[in-house]
Design a protein around this motif. Structure first.
Motif, mmCIF file in Angstrom:
data_model
loop_
_atom_site.group_PDB
_atom_site.id
_atom_site.type_symbol
_atom_site.label_atom_id
_atom_site.label_comp_id
_atom_site.label_asym_id
_atom_site.label_seq_id
_atom_site.Cartn_x
_atom_site.Cartn_y
_atom_site.Cartn_z
ATOM 1 N N CYS A 141 52.624 -57.021 -63.179
ATOM 2 C CA CYS A 141 51.951 -57.179 -64.456
ATOM 3 C C CYS A 141 52.650 -58.114 -65.373
ATOM 4 O O CYS A 141 54.222 -57.873 -65.450
ATOM 5 C CB CYS A 141 51.822 -55.803 -65.168
ATOM 6 N N GLU A 235 48.066 -59.481 -67.922
ATOM 7 C CA GLU A 235 47.209 -59.547 -66.497
ATOM 8 C C GLU A 235 48.257 -58.885 -65.386
ATOM 9 O O GLU A 235 49.262 -59.343 -65.296
ATOM 10 C CB GLU A 235 46.682 -60.693 -66.401
ATOM 11 N N ALA A 236 47.600 -58.622 -64.376
ATOM 12 C CA ALA A 236 48.132 -57.878 -63.230
ATOM 13 C C ALA A 236 47.553 -58.455 -61.839
ATOM 14 O O ALA A 236 46.387 -58.712 -61.647
ATOM 15 C CB ALA A 236 48.434 -56.428 -63.193
ATOM 16 N N TYR A 238 47.417 -56.724 -57.910
ATOM 17 C CA TYR A 238 47.814 -55.736 -56.763
ATOM 18 C C TYR A 238 47.867 -56.269 -55.475
ATOM 19 O O TYR A 238 47.001 -57.166 -54.993
ATOM 20 C CB TYR A 238 46.676 -54.491 -56.878
ATOM 21 N N LEU A 291 43.667 -58.332 -62.401
ATOM 22 C CA LEU A 291 43.538 -56.660 -63.057
ATOM 23 C C LEU A 291 43.853 -56.877 -64.554
ATOM 24 O O LEU A 291 44.895 -57.438 -64.968
ATOM 25 C CB LEU A 291 44.424 -55.923 -62.488
ATOM 26 N N LYS A 292 43.042 -56.113 -65.372
ATOM 27 C CA LYS A 292 43.502 -56.075 -66.968
ATOM 28 C C LYS A 292 43.196 -54.141 -66.866
ATOM 29 O O LYS A 292 42.460 -53.768 -66.319
ATOM 30 C CB LYS A 292 42.254 -56.491 -67.569
ATOM 31 N N PRO A 293 43.987 -53.718 -67.869
ATOM 32 C CA PRO A 293 44.045 -52.426 -68.156
ATOM 33 C C PRO A 293 42.608 -51.548 -68.305
ATOM 34 O O PRO A 293 41.763 -52.571 -69.036
ATOM 35 C CB PRO A 293 44.995 -52.011 -69.023
ATOM 36 N N GLU A 298 45.164 -48.117 -68.015
ATOM 37 C CA GLU A 298 45.635 -48.035 -66.697
ATOM 38 C C GLU A 298 44.991 -49.486 -65.768
ATOM 39 O O GLU A 298 43.933 -49.536 -66.098
ATOM 40 C CB GLU A 298 44.882 -46.775 -66.159
ATOM 41 N N TYR A 299 45.974 -49.608 -64.944
ATOM 42 C CA TYR A 299 45.412 -50.783 -63.993
ATOM 43 C C TYR A 299 44.902 -49.969 -62.874
ATOM 44 O O TYR A 299 45.740 -49.105 -62.303
ATOM 45 C CB TYR A 299 46.570 -51.672 -63.552
ATOM 46 N N THR A 301 44.307 -49.288 -58.986
ATOM 47 C CA THR A 301 44.576 -49.774 -57.951
ATOM 48 C C THR A 301 44.193 -48.540 -56.849
ATOM 49 O O THR A 301 44.078 -47.357 -57.154
ATOM 50 C CB THR A 301 45.967 -49.842 -57.467
ATOM 51 N N SER A 309 50.297 -48.101 -66.335
ATOM 52 C CA SER A 309 49.619 -48.323 -67.593
ATOM 53 C C SER A 309 50.388 -49.058 -68.503
ATOM 54 O O SER A 309 51.633 -49.186 -68.439
ATOM 55 C CB SER A 309 49.379 -46.920 -68.032
#
Ligand code: ZN
Length: 366
Positions: A141, A235-236, A238, A291-293, A298-299, A301, A309
């Motif tokens: 993230c 932003e993340a 996985y 990914l966004k929370p 929480e993200y 996955t 989170s």
């Protein structure tokens, strides 16, 4: 609070890995300490035996957790993962690219670990691929703009890129991504030409940057086949088993299963094992999901080992879960958790923090 009552928040002392690609300033700035003139690549928060966090009094976190696993890790975690923390949290600060890599699935890790044990390869040998029998899914993230290569580009895009760099895409068209990637990683005679200025500038800059550091490395062309993204803070990405990736530059919070299993394909002075890498890679193509929370921070996955989170604390927030938690404050500050500080919260505890802060929280993904 009664004097005999144990503290609800266990302050962690964490270790820093001084890998050569690390930023000299990002982790000291987060921790509010002076720079030491050396790269500081990763801050490790967890119980991994290579660099465990320490609890007040100086004991290693893992040892302290195992002593009263029922209360500290909680029944649910112990039942699924045994008396150990199933995740490792890191702050990763990259000033230069990391290696082109992928991580094995649980089945591949178990088999690979057993094979190397059988062959008598010492655990600490530089050419050891599997240092444990665990998988290593991970989520990264961004804390700053974060540049990464992740998963294969779509085939159509790859063909355009190859054309621009003077590489014949015929094998890719005829036999697909796996056959083409195998060729790229094993045929050192492939040469890249420079595309005309104004076309594929981002790709040309990447090739220039990577070739300057690793001239002649097959990983340079390998890197060109991957999606090139810049994450904005929050932003993340996985990265599941077999996803080929390389982090290029930036600071992020990374959460992963408690493993050190990395298979490298290039762009590193460390051990590279192309055959083993090829055996675990997934050859799906197309852009990755950024990914966004969700509303709870929480993200989402599929990893059972962890859940990350990102909580924007504005006033008051109660952290409660029945799961073990590590909290890390990266911005602002909260009661008992100033910027740069991190704590372990036992599974049986309920903690309310007050303040204005950005807090990352790691728990098992159960
Ligand atoms: Zn990785």
């Amino acid at each position: 609070m009664d004097a005999a009552e144990p503290p609800r928040l266990i302050r962690l002392e964490n270790q820093i890995q001084p890998y050569a690609w690390g930023s000299r300033s990002a982790i000291p700035a987060l921790l509010g300490v002076p720079e030491n003139g050396k790269p500081q690549a990763e801050l490790w928060l967890g119980a991994h035996p290579v660099a465990p966090s320490r609890v007040p009094g100086g004991r290693a976190l893992g040892e302290w957790l195992a002593e009263d696993a029922g209360a500290r890790l909680g029944a649910k975690t112990v039942e699924r993962f045994g008396a150990q923390l199933p995740f490792l949290l890191k702050v990763l600060a990259a000033a230069e690219p990391l290696s082109l890599q992928a991580h094995p699935s649980l089945e591949q890790a178990k088999a690979g670990f057993a094979r190397e044990e059988e062959a008598g390869v010492p655990l600490t040998a530089p050419h050891r691929n599997y240092r444990d029998a665990n998988h290593k899914p991970e989520i990264i993230c961004a804390l700053t703009k974060f540049e990464a290569l992740c998963g294969f580009r779509s085939i159509a895009e790859t063909v355009r890129v190859l054309d621009a760099f003077g590489v014949d895409p015929q094998l890719l068209r005829e036999r697909g991504l796996r056959a083409f990637f195998e060729r790229v990683m094993t045929d050192k005679s492939l040469r890249l030409t420079t595309p005309a200025a104004g076309t594929f500038d981002k790709e040309a800059a990447l090739v220039k940057k990577l070739s300057a550091k690793y001239p002649g490395d097959v990983g340079v062309l390998g890197a060109l086949l991957l999606n090139h993204l810049t994450l904005e803070p929050g932003e993340a990405l996985y990265l599941g088993a077999g996803n080929l990736h390389a982090y290029l530059e930036g600071t992020g919070v990374e959460l992963m299963a408690n493993s050190d299993n990395v298979l490298r394909g290039g762009l590193t002075p460390k051990h590279v094992d192309v055959a083993e890498l090829l055996s675990v890679l997934e050859f799906t193509d197309g852009p990755p999901r950024v990914l966004k929370p969700n509303a709870r921070g929480e993200y989402e996955t599929p990893a059972p080992d962890f859940r990350l989170s990102r909580i924007e604390l504005r006033g008051e927030h109660t952290f409660e879960s029945g799961l073990p938690q590590i909290l890390l404050c990266v911005e602002g500050g909260a009661t008992e958790l100033p910027k740069g500080a991190s704590v372990f919260v036992p599974a049986t505890e309920r903690v309310t923090l007050k303040g204005e802060a950005t807090i990352f929280r790691a728990t098992p993904g159960l």
